[in-house]
Scaffold this motif. Structure first.
Motif: not given
Length: 460
Positions: A364-375
């Motif tokens: 989830m942290s990596e996904a949040a980084g890719k989309l510019g949001v939080d977990t």
């Protein structure tokens, strides 16, 4: 008056016998049953030189007679019987009861004393409470050497059966060495945890517990040999809280490790309370030690294993599985005897391993980084169906959520966060959002408190 009255047909001088009792008070005559005359018949036989071939024959006449009567008095009237208040008939019945046991030898005397002790039920009973009247009489025979062997036999039985303290006097004989102990004093004398000793004695059948009260019945008080054996056996065993402290863990976390078979328990006491061998606890810590890399340069994001779980959004159990399965290196902040919280791990290495645990998945942290949001927004996007959760391994828990990377890529092609859009346009995020709202551009709406996300086609 006690008298045997045989049938007239069995008596040659019935007429003379009748004349003899003419002046007696017939209402005071008590018929003596045949069974109550066993000691009397034995003693009369000895006087006539008849040997019964039993243990009593080896004792002096007066010793055999008094021993049967007073031991029988204990059996028939109990430990508080008064010799002075015992009637002639009660003495006769007591003598017969004592003879019926003692004719079979001294072992039967001991067995009868043991039976009386077990009948007393739960609790820690003293030998005086079990056999007081008999022991008082026997102790008063100290001036008669003919009773010495009997006193010594009973003394030895008491010392191997009851927790008699050194220096105590039993039957006028001094106790020079304590042979058995109560549970509490035995635990203290041999350095055994009291609850652990109780558990072991229950396992052996030496003690038992009754009903809800949990009162203990001592079938056997633990001897010196038993206590030494159990001290050797339990050396290195720790109860749950002590084991948790030894590892540097919370007791609840230790129980979880036991369920997951990360830590081996040695057994369970009452109410499923586990206990552990020190060597098994050392084996768990040793497994972590083998993951350490002393030559490894410290990472900027190193935290303790406990601190890593909320950051990586996984449970401690999941973290350990990741460490062992993906051979994630650790560093140890302690010296020779590290505990669980002394081991450090790189958060980034854990997140990478989480993504590798499922094919085509990212954390989830990596996904949040890719989309510019939080977990939290990523989790809400998954719950709303905008993103897909990757299949989880059997050991994973609900807290360990990994996201299908393809769904993240597809979502990023259609949507953009307000923060990323403002960065691309070199605008202030808050002012940009107000302007877009004013022009009728609505953000993506889904449950939860989320970062603002717009459709790319609405902002191009």
């Amino acid at each position: 008056m006690l008298i045997e009255v045989p049938p007239p047909s069995h008596h040659k001088h019935s007429y003379d016998f009748a004349r003899m009792v003419d002046n007696m008070d017939m209402g005071n005559i008590q018929i003596v049953t045949e069974g109550a005359r066993s000691l009397e018949r034995y003693l009369l036989g000895r006087l006539d030189g008849i040997s019964m071939g039993c243990w009593l024959d080896t004792l002096d006449f007066h010793v055999a007679a008094q021993l049967c009567e007073n031991f029988g008095l204990l059996l028939t009237r109990g430990p508080k019987a008064s010799r002075t208040e015992t009637t002639e008939r009660q003495w006769l019945e007591a003598g017969a009861a004592g003879y019926d046991v003692l004719r079979n030898g001294p072992d039967q005397m001991v067995a009868a004393l043991e039976e009386l002790r077990m009948k007393a039920g739960p609790g820690c009973h003293t030998y005086g409470a079990i056999a007081g009247s008999f022991l008082t009489w026997l102790s008063q025979r100290e001036d008669d050497a003919a009773f010495n062997d009997i006193r010594q036999r009973v003394f030895d039985y008491i010392l191997r059966t009851y927790p008699v303290l050194v220096g105590s006097t039993v039957l006028r004989i001094r106790c020079e060495r304590q042979r058995v102990y109560s549970l509490r004093k035995g635990a203290k004398a041999y350095g055994i945890d009291e609850r652990m000793l109780r558990h072991k004695l229950l396992e052996r059948g030496d003690i038992s517990k009754s009903g809800k009260s949990g009162a203990i019945t001592y079938r056997r008080y633990p001897s010196r040999e038993t206590l030494q054996q159990l001290a050797d056996e339990t050396n290195g065993l720790l109860r749950g809280f002590d084991a948790a402290d030894y590892l540097g863990l919370d007791i609840h976390l230790l129980r979880t490790f036991v369920v997951e078979r990360l830590v081996k328990k040695a057994g369970e006491m009452a109410r499923n309370a586990p206990y552990f061998q020190r060597e098994d606890l050392d084996a768990f810590l040793g497994r972590l030690c083998r993951q350490t890399r002393p030559e490894l340069e410290p990472a900027n994001d190193e935290v303790s294993l406990i601190a890593a779980t909320p950051v990586c959004q996984c449970s401690t159990v999941e973290l350990l599985h990741l460490i062992f399965e993906h051979d994630i290196p650790l560093r140890c902040a302690a010296g020779v005897s590290p505990r669980f919280d002394d081991f450090l791990i790189s958060v980034e290495r854990v997140k990478t391993a989480i993504g590798q645990s499922s094919a085509g998945a990212i954390s989830m942290s990596e996904a949040a980084g890719k989309l510019g949001v939080d977990t939290a927004t990523i989790r809400n996007l998954v719950n709303a169906g905008y993103l897909s959760a990757a299949p989880k391994t059997e050991r994973s828990s609900e807290r360990w959520l990994v996201v299908d990377e393809a769904s993240v890529t597809a979502f990023g092609e259609q949507y953009i966060s307000a923060a990323d859009l403002a960065r691309e346009l070199r605008r202030d995020t808050a002012n940009l959002c107000r302007e877009l709202y004013k022009n009728g551009v609505e953000p993506l709406v889904f449950n939860g408190n989320n970062r603002i996300i717009f459709r790319r086609r609405d902002v191009n």
